[in-house]
Design an enzyme around this catalytic site. Structure first.
Site, mmCIF file in Angstrom:
data_model
loop_
_atom_site.group_PDB
_atom_site.id
_atom_site.type_symbol
_atom_site.label_atom_id
_atom_site.label_comp_id
_atom_site.label_asym_id
_atom_site.label_seq_id
_atom_site.Cartn_x
_atom_site.Cartn_y
_atom_site.Cartn_z
ATOM 1 N NE ARG D 257 -2.055 1.942 3.320
ATOM 2 C CZ ARG D 257 -2.014 1.904 4.644
ATOM 3 N NH1 ARG D 257 -2.642 0.967 5.313
ATOM 4 N NH2 ARG D 257 -1.297 2.803 5.316
ATOM 5 C CG HIS D 261 -6.710 2.601 5.558
ATOM 6 N ND1 HIS D 261 -6.838 1.357 4.983
ATOM 7 C CD2 HIS D 261 -7.948 2.924 6.014
ATOM 8 C CE1 HIS D 261 -8.085 0.940 5.106
ATOM 9 N NE2 HIS D 261 -8.782 1.871 5.716
ATOM 10 C CE1 TYR D 270 0.168 2.869 8.893
ATOM 11 C CE2 TYR D 270 -1.184 4.512 10.009
ATOM 12 C CZ TYR D 270 -0.927 3.717 8.906
ATOM 13 O OH TYR D 270 -1.744 3.782 7.821
#
Ligand code: TPP
Ligand code: TPP
Ligand code: MG
Ligand code: MG
Lengths: 359, 325, 325, 359
Positions: D257, D261, D270
């Protein structure tokens, strides 16, 4: 194409259906004849209890009851391998394991007799009561395993599920989580080939249920669940591994449901009598008895004496069950909350009032 | 004393309790490094470690199911469900287990667990991110359902929920997460879970609401005051079990009741309150009981979301209806 | 014309529709050779083959989820959930998908599916086998909820449910499965899903109930007649969406309303009916609206089950209360 | 212990990250340079669209949007392998597959713009809309596969799920059922290593996600999901097998990815920037472009021209999206039921009335 992962599923058996050892050496506990006799006696007791429970149901003295006929080796094997600090999360027919943990037979009868007091059973206060909604117990075992690990206890949780239960999503979620967190827990599948009327081949295309562990990223093994030596040995090893930080294990225990699903079921509607008969030849008691007889440690007289003792003990338990009577109506409310809400207290009064009238 | 938002108050409450009680653990999707998608658990993993602030695999039945397993073995889990629209896979564990283990075992086991979930609409979120499903849990015996509507109440009610020995579904109004700040003393003091809060005293009409709709309800009460109508505003707060006494007392005083909630009308919690009043205080009523609620449709995608949610105008219309008769 | 039990009427309805519509399939746990644990599908697999009467793996989310998949592709699945207490794993699919696909796609797709589940207590069953959870589905937009209370209505309402282009949760009162027989013509005629059934006309009190409690309600009405009190008995039948008109007309006539259901009181469907009446017909009421319901506890194991369920005596007490004032 | 079952997981790749073929022969479709150029252009279009959607969101013209940056090979590969009669059950970022099936870019924008009309999209009427509740789409695909088989159609269903999604029970339930019923369906796992902030190693202990298929009793393979040739080839074979009665396949497509998100997320909180950079080196467009360049089939001029064409087409779609305006308030009610209940009609009137006032 290159291969990126490889897996295999092993199978464990010590005694074949004729009671002949199939491995050179038996586990240590099984080298002690007295211990094997005890194990036999425990299974035998469970069977006597089970027959009595069915008889009670047939005569209108018990509600629907789930027999454990044929599962004795799995259940007693589990019970013997566990320590009190472990947490047991059963489905609904694991009496053999529970007796080992201190649950009293009359408490089992209370439960199936429609009385919650059966769930307030003897034995470890932290053991879960029977779980009727299939596969929900796996999550409880996984959570309990987390708690044990968090608290630094050298103990593990054990859950039991049926072959049918392995189709539920909850089961896999717990496998995956226990694998990811390397939790001290053992998943037992009691594969008795039937989920009520649904045979294993309708339930899944898998050739083993042990391979479901591969989806959790940890070891699964297949065990002859009618061989209590194999069952106990597999459980002891898995629990040992779990308690020592080795993570979870899945044990598929192969057995057969020799009874109807419950007393509310009539298995003749959907399965062949021959299949049942074939499986009687493999059931767990006879093979251990044959082995013990071959060692000169058991005979007909002992069998008879032990059966009589079991019957007497079961009768005592039945008396206790019957003596329990109906619980007070307010017990329906008294354990809803530690801090009882106002409106529920009113409902409680109302129910007591009603009970007086039609009591 | 710091002025904090509602969501900061929640974080404060969790941090307080984690500091003072080692058995409290936080778990859920993205609650760790990320601090939750709304950041309710921001900083907790740093402060209390990965053992106590745990990113779970993506599975809600698992999250609540293992929380039950933990809670029965001496822990006090605070589980986060990312949005209340994703709580349904866990419904089985909530209704068939969490709410029953104490009574099923006649008190041998109990489940001191909190399930937190952001709830309600109005933040332009995607589908399933704006659900109001408190009535489902209110119809579930054995669980408490709590919905705070201010930073102070969020702090005190969450502390009470964590300390309560029984399961609490704690639904957080996302729309209020950052709407207002309030001074909240971080003193570890809980608020009671068995009472409504009277936010505004009044004599002409009783308005009962909870969660984010308290906002519109208070605005409507202000508006009515300008017209000389005195509204009593009650925040249900613990939406189940309900503190009927406060409501009945109020209705006996005002004779008029409007209930405002965002959830669909049919079999919503507004019905429960209306029904209890229609039983216990019917002859105090001077007007029909009016419910101002979401429609019996799913919360639409956000272009129509404000058409769905009860507006101040709709609340006012409801109040005017009970004043008519 | 054959006299049949309620469960036989259900089997008849499924068989009729399967014979006349090849897109109808039946699926669930043990519905095949075994004919279902209550035998509602007895003989169907023999008659229609394993392709159309399908034993599924043991997973309720799967059963309803695949039914949605089937229904959107031209089939009309009738899914059986073995007991309504096991429907919770499927709740997500029901509320987040079944009830929304038509509106989510603005009519492009729809879900002609029936989810059948035995429901209610009184048969001495184990835990979780006696649940009354109709209110949860009534609060779920986009699904119909139907509960028959006689063999005739079971036949006609199930046919209507199968033919309805939208999802229907069809909750069957196990206690009535074999209680009485009734002549039911196997003529494929459906009953309407948008109306209550007035089972008994009366002038003094309106009694509204559904499912198995219709039994106690009718007995109570008979009992009251002896005392000269004329009760109108309304069977809700389609418990959601509710036909309020019939109820309101009746209450306007009688001025008194008692609602009887087996489910827990709080946020039960009785609340919804009471609330709507307290809004639409308040000034017709001559007495408080009384609900006679299960308690806010789980259905206890069977030694106490009859203490839980509303008895004829409790219904009578409820009726007497509304006559007092 | 004897071994009772053995499994292995294979890995498929044709083009390495540098655009070098790693196998002697390519699948037939990939031997046609023009076809490869088309494939490249399709991926490139998706990327242009994606960037525009993010820009719209950043400027307040779109709601939360789930980017597909990095997933283009998986999505276009799926789309190219499917036929219109197949049923597609996406999660929420498979625009590349959907464009292939006739969904219009402005319909994707409508959906993320908070408008249900986006779900009433062009392309096969039987394709499912985006599924937000993770893993629920697997059941729809399984049910659709049953319907296709029942109706005797030579077609299959395809569902896509993420790495995080494989932790949900629904996923496994569907695997197990599709395996048991040998259904014509393909399960694709788009393993992009992250589920919002949760990395794969927290999600599971499994070394591959393809091995989850073993729990369903059928074949699972791992594919380089950044290699559109491998992806399309694996999909074509799996679909062919499915449509011809060979049952289900699970394809784990490895990707990354590259975006946040969704636009509501900030991945810098993160994950390390280096990790993202490393994965840019493996992304799907560059390798195919390099391969095409090595064949003389692509160059900077073509790239520029194509990008401009894409931008123009996307702009048209954005115009259509903007022109759609707000849907009528009554549309909230009009598709609730085919036969509208009385009370809902009243609510509809009420909502129309309200809208007039604050409209
Ligand atoms: C969630 C759920 N669905 C359905 C049932 C009803 N039910 C009780 S036992 C059973 C079959 C269980 O089969 P299996 O898992 O193989 O265990 P066994 O009874 O054979 O030991 C079913 C379907 C249930 N208890 N829970
Ligand atoms: C049942 C459910 N729980 C939680 C969410 C919130 N959520 C949306 S996306 C997501 C992560 C999904 O990760 P993955 O499956 O890996 O797919 P990706 O987004 O990486 O493509 C989560 C937790 C959801 N949509 N549905
Ligand atoms: Mg079984
Ligand atoms: Mg991912």
């Amino acid at each position: 194409m290159k291969t990126v992962a490889k897996f295999e599923i092993k199978y464990l058996q010590y005694l074949d259906p004729d009671g002949k050892p199939v491995q050179k050496t038996l586990p240590k506990f099984a080298q002690d004849v007295n211990e094997l006799v005890e194990m036999y006696k425990k299974m035998s007791f469970v069977r006597v209890f089970d027959a009595k429970a069915i008889a009670l149901q047939r005569t209108g003295q018990l509600g629907t009851y789930a027999s454990c006929l044929g599962h004795e080796a799995i259940h007693v094997g589990i019970g013997l391998a566990m320590i009190p600090e472990d947490v047991f999360c059963p489905m609904y027919r694991e009496y053999g394991a529970q007796f080992e943990r201190g649950v009293q037979p009359h408490e089992v009868l209370l439960f199936w007799g429609g009385d919650e007091r059966g769930n307030n059973f003897s034995g470890p206060k932290h053991d879960f009561p029977w779980a009727v909604p299939i596969a929900t117990q796996n999550h409880h075992a996984t959570g309990a395993a987390f708690a044990l690990k968090y608290q630094g206890k050298k103990a593990a949780s054990v859950s039991v599920i049926g072959d049918g239960g392995t189709s539920q999503g909850d089961f896999y979620e717990s496998l995956n989580c226990a694998g990811a967190w390397k939790l001290p827990t053992v998943f037992v599948i009691a594969n008795n080939k039937w989920a009520i009327s649904v045979p294993l081949e309708i339930q899944t295309a898998c050739e083993t249920l042990a391979q479901k562990a591969i989806a959790g990223g940890f070891e699964g093994i297949q065990v002859d669940g009618n061989d209590i030596i194999a069952m106990r040995d597999a459980m002891e090893k898995a629990l040992d591994k779990a308690r020592n930080g080795g993570g979870p294990t899945l044990i598929e225990a192969l057995t057969y449901r020799l009874s109807d699903h419950t007393t509310a079921d009539d298995a003749r509607r959907y399965r062949k009598e021959e299949e049942v008969q074939e499986n009687w030849a493999k059931e767990p008691l006879i093979r251990l008895r044959k082995y013990l007889e071959s060692l000169g440690a058991w005979d007909d007289a002992k069998e008879e004496a032990w059966k009589a003792e079991c019957a007497a003990r079961v009768d005592e338990e039945v008396q206790k069950y019957k003596a329990a009577g109906k619980p007070p109506v307010e017990s329906m409310f008294d354990h809803m909350f530690a801090n009882m809400p106002e409106d529920l207290l009113k409902q409680r009064e109302q129910a007591i009032e009603e009970a007086k009238h039609h009591g | 004393m710091a002025k904090v938002t509602l969501i900061e108050a929640l974080t404060m409450a969790m941090a307080w309790e984690m500091k003072h009680d080692n058995s409290v653990v936080v778990l859920g999707e993205d609650v760790g490094v990320n601090g939750g998608v709304f950041r309710a658990t921001a900083g907790l993993q740093e402060q209390f470690g990965k053992d106590r602030v745990i990113d779970t695999p993506l599975a809600e039945a698992l999250i609540v199911g293992i929380s039950i397993g933990m809670a029965t073995q001496g822990l006090k889990p605070i589980a986060e469900i990312q949005f209340s629209g994703f709580i349904y896979p866990a419904f089985d564990q909530i209704t068939n287990h969490a709410g029953r283990i104490r009574t099923r075992t006649r008190g041998r086991m109990h489940v001191p667990m909190v399930v937190r979930a952001p709830s309600g609409g109005g933040i332009h979120a995607p589908e399933h991110h704006s659900e109001s499903n408190e009535a489902l849990f209110a119809h579930t015996p054995g669980v408490r359902v709590v919905m705070p509507s201010s930073p102070k109440r969020a702090y005190g009610l969450l502390l009470a929920s964590i300390r309560d020995p029984d399961p609490v579904i704690f639904l957080e109004p996302t729309r209020l997460y950052r709407m207002n700040k309030q001074e909240v003393e971080d003193n570890g003091e809980a608020l009671p879970l068995d009472t409504c809060f009277v936010l505004r005293e009044g004599t002409d009409v009783t308005l009962v609401s909870w969660g984010a709709m308290i906002h519109e309800t208070l605005l409507a009460a202000q508006e009515m005051e300008k017209e000389g109508v005195s509204c009593e505003v009650i925040d249900l707060a613990t939406v189940s079990p309900i503190d009927y006494e406060t409501i009945l007392d109020s209705v006996e005083k005002t004779g008029r009741l409007v209930i405002i909630h965002e959830a669909p009308k049919t079999a919503g919690l507004g019905a429960e309150i209306a029904a209890e009043v229609a039983d216990q205080a019917l002859f105090s009523l001077e007007a029909p009981i009016v419910r101002v609620t979401g429609y019996d449709t799913p919360m639409p995608l956000f272009k129509l979301e404000h058409d769905y949610m009860p507006s101040v105008a709709r609340v006012l219309k409801g109040i005017r209806r009970v004043l008519e008769d």
